[in-house]
Write an enzyme that holds these catalytic residues in place. Structure first.
Site, PDB file in Angstrom:
ATOM      1  N   GLY A 119      -4.523  -4.273   9.663  1.00  0.00           N
ATOM      2  CA  GLY A 119      -4.688  -3.916   8.067  1.00  0.00           C
ATOM      3  C   GLY A 119      -3.414  -4.495   7.389  1.00  0.00           C
ATOM      4  O   GLY A 119      -3.602  -5.609   6.399  1.00  0.00           O
ATOM      5  N   HIS A 120      -2.190  -4.220   7.779  1.00  0.00           N
ATOM      6  CA  HIS A 120      -0.989  -4.660   7.111  1.00  0.00           C
ATOM      7  C   HIS A 120      -0.859  -6.261   7.522  1.00  0.00           C
ATOM      8  O   HIS A 120      -0.523  -6.952   6.523  1.00  0.00           O
ATOM      9  CB  HIS A 120       0.180  -3.965   7.712  1.00  0.00           C
ATOM     10  CG  HIS A 120       0.241  -2.539   7.143  1.00  0.00           C
ATOM     11  ND1 HIS A 120       0.251  -1.557   7.980  1.00  0.00           N
ATOM     12  CD2 HIS A 120       0.307  -2.017   5.911  1.00  0.00           C
ATOM     13  CE1 HIS A 120       0.260  -0.442   7.496  1.00  0.00           C
ATOM     14  NE2 HIS A 120       0.355  -0.762   6.254  1.00  0.00           N
ATOM     15  N   GLN A 136      -5.495   3.252  -5.825  1.00  0.00           N
ATOM     16  CA  GLN A 136      -4.300   2.871  -5.910  1.00  0.00           C
ATOM     17  C   GLN A 136      -4.014   1.672  -6.459  1.00  0.00           C
ATOM     18  O   GLN A 136      -3.187   1.316  -7.410  1.00  0.00           O
ATOM     19  CB  GLN A 136      -3.689   3.009  -4.495  1.00  0.00           C
ATOM     20  CG  GLN A 136      -2.205   2.415  -4.500  1.00  0.00           C
ATOM     21  CD  GLN A 136      -1.443   2.510  -3.129  1.00  0.00           C
ATOM     22  OE1 GLN A 136      -0.891   3.712  -2.999  1.00  0.00           O
ATOM     23  NE2 GLN A 136      -1.488   1.679  -2.189  1.00  0.00           N
TER      24      GLN A 136
HETATM   25  O1  PAF Z   1      -0.219   2.353   0.184  1.00  0.00           O
HETATM   26  C1  PAF Z   1       0.884   2.700   0.760  1.00  0.00           C
HETATM   27  O2  PAF Z   1       1.177   2.655   1.833  1.00  0.00           O
HETATM   28  C2  PAF Z   1       1.738   3.217  -0.156  1.00  0.00           C
HETATM   29  O3  PAF Z   1       1.196   4.312  -1.135  1.00  0.00           O
HETATM   30  C3  PAF Z   1       2.721   2.521  -1.028  1.00  0.00           C
HETATM   31  C4  PAF Z   1       1.949   1.602  -1.971  1.00  0.00           C
HETATM   32  C5  PAF Z   1       3.564   1.708   0.132  1.00  0.00           C
HETATM   33  C6  PAF Z   1       3.720   3.143  -1.739  1.00  0.00           C
HETATM   34  O4  PAF Z   1       4.492   4.385  -1.131  1.00  0.00           O
END
Ligand code: PAF
Length: 282
Positions: free
Chosen positions: A35-36, A154
């Site tokens: 996913g990353h 988010q």
């Molecule tokens: O989604 C995440 O992994 C975290 O919430 C983030 C955006 C890296 C902030 O710590």
């Protein structure tokens, strides 16, 4: 390249920016997965240089054991990225780089975006997310920053954050990366056994069912169906299933014309809390 300190990163980025190159930021908490990678590839399609930050942010955890159990292995992460894209800059700040000596979340006015779902069940979580991202944006000063739609709430909060704080960074939402059975990629999946990973596919099945039912059923009927699907799987404990209007993220009981709707789920599989969401009518 792995850079551990804020000043070293800024020195490297200064040279890159002087060459007229654009910088993309992919903020992460490590335990990197496909996913990353898809976020990073997305970032490369917009930017010349990509910084991946790895920082397990203490202020966004409202549960001490969740923070403690969060998987951490920077060496593995660096190896994983090197295999896939060796030119990516990995930034691993320590707590003082981000918070100086005051490890506390700031309070932000994110309006209705944080009243329900993650905001309701993880009180203070989005202030923690806002606090770390505000600081990361200040340090990296990226042209663009990339966030997965798996954490759609988010994503909306971060778009609001940059407006509130007047930071000059464009926030780009990227499609959720899923395994072949639809399960959204998440660092928390590393904590699931093989049989739990199979059970976890129920989340995608439930969201897909909600999407299929959306045009011809009431919100109540859809909610009942999804709650029953989870009741039939005793390993899962459903925390919430909500259908919300995308523009305010407020759960709704009625469908209005010309509105975009999304369904959101949070559920526990043993001790592991999983979330996901899906657009229902667009
Ligand atoms: O989604 C995440 O992994 C975290 O919430 C983030 C955006 C890296 C902030 O710590």
């Amino acid at each position: 390249m792995v850079i551990n300190s804020k000043t070293s990163l800024q020195e490297v980025l200064e040279i890159i920016k002087k060459e007229g190159k654009t910088v993309g930021l992919v903020p992460t908490m490590g335990a990197l997965h496909d996913g990353h990678l898809s976020l990073i590839n997305f970032a490369y399609s917009y930017c010349d240089t990509v910084v991946v930050s790895i920082f397990v942010n203490p202020t966004q955890f409202n549960n001490a054991s969740d923070l403690e159990k969060y998987p951490r292995n920077v060496n593995n992460d660096a190896g994983f990225l090197k295999q896939h894209n060796s030119k990516t800059i990995i930034f691993t700040p320590d707590v003082s780089d981000i918070y100086n000596d005051k490890v506390e979340a700031e309070s932000f006015d994110f309006g209705s975006y944080v009243d329900f779902m993650e905001g309701e069940f993880r009180v203070g979580h989005f202030d923690g997310v806002g606090s770390v991202l505000k600081r990361l944006f200040d340090i990296v000063k990226p042209d663009k920053a990339f966030f997965g739609e798996k954490d759609f709430q988010q994503l909306m909060v971060v778009k609001k954050l940059v407006k509130i704080t007047d930071q000059d960074v464009e926030i780009i939402g990227c499609p959720t990366s899923r395994n072949e059975f639809g399960l959204a990629q998440s660092s928390r999946n590393f904590r699931l056994t093989d049989s739990e990973l199979k059970v976890a596919e129920l989340i995608y099945k439930a969201l897909s069912k909600a999407k299929k039912m959306f045009d011809n059923n009431s919100i109540k009927e859809i909610e009942n169906e999804i709650v029953n699907m989870f009741k039939d799987e005793p390993a899962f404990e459903l925390e919430y299933f909500s259908i919300v209007k995308e523009n305010d993220l407020i759960p709704t009981k009625i469908k209005e014309p010309k509105q975009n709707y999304r369904a959101f789920i949070a559920a526990f599989l043993g001790e592991v809390r999983l979330i996901d969401n899906m657009a229902l009518n667009y």
